[in-house]
Motif scaffolding. Structure first.
Motif, PDB file in Angstrom:
ATOM      1  N   PRO A 118       0.820  -1.212   0.000  1.00 45.50           N
ATOM      2  CA  PRO A 118       0.000   0.000   0.000  1.00 45.50           C
ATOM      3  C   PRO A 118       0.852   1.258   0.000  1.00 45.50           C
ATOM      4  CG  PRO A 118      -0.065  -1.093   2.146  1.00 45.50           C
ATOM      5  CD  PRO A 118       0.591  -2.041   1.191  1.00 45.50           C
ATOM      6  N   SER A 119       0.426   2.222  -0.806  1.00 45.70           N
ATOM      7  CA  SER A 119       1.136   3.490  -0.878  1.00 45.70           C
ATOM      8  C   SER A 119       0.869   4.298   0.386  1.00 45.70           C
ATOM      9  CB  SER A 119       0.666   4.276  -2.105  1.00 45.70           C
ATOM     10  OG  SER A 119       1.174   5.585  -2.067  1.00 45.70           O
ATOM     11  N   THR A 120       1.927   4.873   0.928  1.00 44.44           N
ATOM     12  CA  THR A 120       1.791   5.678   2.142  1.00 44.44           C
ATOM     13  C   THR A 120       1.820   7.172   1.837  1.00 44.44           C
ATOM     14  OG1 THR A 120       4.187   5.547   2.492  1.00 44.44           O
ATOM     15  CG2 THR A 120       2.822   3.902   3.604  1.00 44.44           C
ATOM     16  N   ALA A 121       1.955   7.523   0.549  1.00 40.79           N
ATOM     17  CA  ALA A 121       1.952   8.933   0.180  1.00 40.79           C
ATOM     18  C   ALA A 121       0.546   9.498   0.361  1.00 40.79           C
ATOM     19  CB  ALA A 121       2.401   9.094  -1.268  1.00 40.79           C
ATOM     20  N   VAL A 122       0.438  10.597   1.097  1.00 42.21           N
ATOM     21  CA  VAL A 122      -0.861  11.211   1.360  1.00 42.21           C
ATOM     22  C   VAL A 122      -1.187  12.185   0.240  1.00 42.21           C
ATOM     23  CG1 VAL A 122      -2.178  12.658   2.940  1.00 42.21           C
ATOM     24  CG2 VAL A 122      -0.581  10.948   3.853  1.00 42.21           C
ATOM     25  N   VAL A 123      -2.370  12.010  -0.355  1.00 45.07           N
ATOM     26  CA  VAL A 123      -2.803  12.849  -1.478  1.00 45.07           C
ATOM     27  C   VAL A 123      -4.158  13.450  -1.136  1.00 45.07           C
ATOM     28  CG1 VAL A 123      -3.349  12.917  -3.933  1.00 45.07           C
ATOM     29  CG2 VAL A 123      -1.589  11.339  -3.102  1.00 45.07           C
ATOM     30  N   SER A 124      -4.286  14.764  -1.280  1.00 46.17           N
ATOM     31  CA  SER A 124      -5.558  15.436  -1.005  1.00 46.17           C
ATOM     32  C   SER A 124      -6.474  15.363  -2.221  1.00 46.17           C
ATOM     33  CB  SER A 124      -5.321  16.902  -0.627  1.00 46.17           C
ATOM     34  OG  SER A 124      -4.639  17.002   0.598  1.00 46.17           O
ATOM     35  N   LEU A 125      -7.735  15.045  -1.973  1.00 42.81           N
ATOM     36  CA  LEU A 125      -8.716  15.052  -3.046  1.00 42.81           C
ATOM     37  C   LEU A 125      -9.110  16.487  -3.373  1.00 42.81           C
ATOM     38  CD1 LEU A 125     -11.208  12.213  -1.987  1.00 42.81           C
ATOM     39  CD2 LEU A 125      -9.404  12.077  -3.695  1.00 42.81           C
ATOM     40  N   PRO A 126      -9.104  16.877  -4.638  1.00 44.10           N
ATOM     41  CA  PRO A 126      -9.593  18.215  -4.992  1.00 44.10           C
ATOM     42  C   PRO A 126     -11.061  18.356  -4.585  1.00 44.10           C
ATOM     43  CG  PRO A 126      -8.456  17.176  -6.843  1.00 44.10           C
ATOM     44  CD  PRO A 126      -8.642  16.108  -5.805  1.00 44.10           C
ATOM     45  N   GLN A 127     -11.454  19.553  -4.178  1.00 43.31           N
ATOM     46  CA  GLN A 127     -12.824  19.758  -3.724  1.00 43.31           C
ATOM     47  C   GLN A 127     -13.839  19.466  -4.815  1.00 43.31           C
ATOM     48  OE1 GLN A 127     -13.558  20.434  -0.473  1.00 43.31           O
ATOM     49  NE2 GLN A 127     -15.670  19.944  -1.092  1.00 43.31           N
TER      50      GLN A 127
END
Length: 228
Positions: free
Chosen positions: A69-78
């Motif tokens: 599993p990728s541990t990179a945190v990515v924010s979802l665009p609104q």
């Protein structure tokens, strides 16, 4: 002489049948071992033509094995969180409807073996964590299911899946995969925090590791006080 030839022919047929059965058994054993070792993912049908892919598609690459599993945190665009979606039952929803929940979004298909193996674990996780504010959403795509929602409904009903299934034309699946720079394989699961961040991304499925790792990711998201 004829009797000898007949006997020889029967022996040859018996020998051929034995080796055919043996190969079949060996194949099943190998498939089982591959699944147990985590070598479980399916090609997605998201791209049917590599030269001219459909507009709502993610890039397709051949699967190799279950990826950690990728541990990179990515924010979802609104705007993605606010995209209007539909469930198999025609219910309208948006990811932002669950802004106070931890989400697990699982891209799957009825014909994908690893997806079928993973589904009972997702049902368990849904039951275990529902009271703590975790919501599981299945995501079935029109292109992976030949635009046949009735077939998907029948399968979901037969498996007694309690959570909602989004019926997606690529509106959600494509940008989710692109955000994590993922591959065109299924299953893929996204653990999304209350404030709309993808905190873990799973590609493929391993019976040995995926359920435990997903629970750990859910616990991590629940314990994140960024937006309680």
């Amino acid at each position: 002489m004829a009797s000898a030839n007949t006997s020889s022919s029967k022996s040859a047929r018996a020998g051929k049948s034995f080796w055919t059965r043996g190969r079949a058994v060996l194949t099943l054993i190998v498939v089982g071992l591959l699944a147990a070792l985590g070598l479980s993912s399916c090609n997605s049908s998201e791209v049917t033509n590599k030269t001219n892919p459909p507009a709502n598609s993610a890039p397709l690459n051949p699967p190799s094995r279950t990826v950690p599993p990728s541990t990179a945190v990515v924010s979802l665009p609104q705007d993605l969180r606010d995209k209007s979606l539909k469930t198999l039952d025609g219910e309208a929803l948006k990811l932002s409807d669950y802004k106070d929940k931890v989400l697990i979004v699982n891209i799957w298909a009825t014909w994908c073996g690893p997806c079928k193996l993973e589904m009972p674990d997702l049902v368990k996780i849904s039951g275990e964590y529902k009271s703590r504010g975790v919501v599981v959403l299945g995501l079935a795509t029109t292109y992976n299911e030949h635009d046949d929602p009735v077939h998907v409904k029948d399968y979901v009903r037969s498996q007694k899946v309690p959570y909602k299934i989004i019926w997606d034309d690529g509106t959600l699946a494509q940008p989710l995969v692109q955000l994590v720079q993922g591959r065109g394989v299924i299953p893929q699961s996204f653990v999304i925090s209350r404030d709309g961040r993808i905190v873990k991304h799973f590609t493929g499925y391993s019976q040995l590791s995926t359920p435990q790792l997903m629970r750990e990711a859910v616990e991590e998201a629940l314990n994140d006080k960024s937006k309680a």
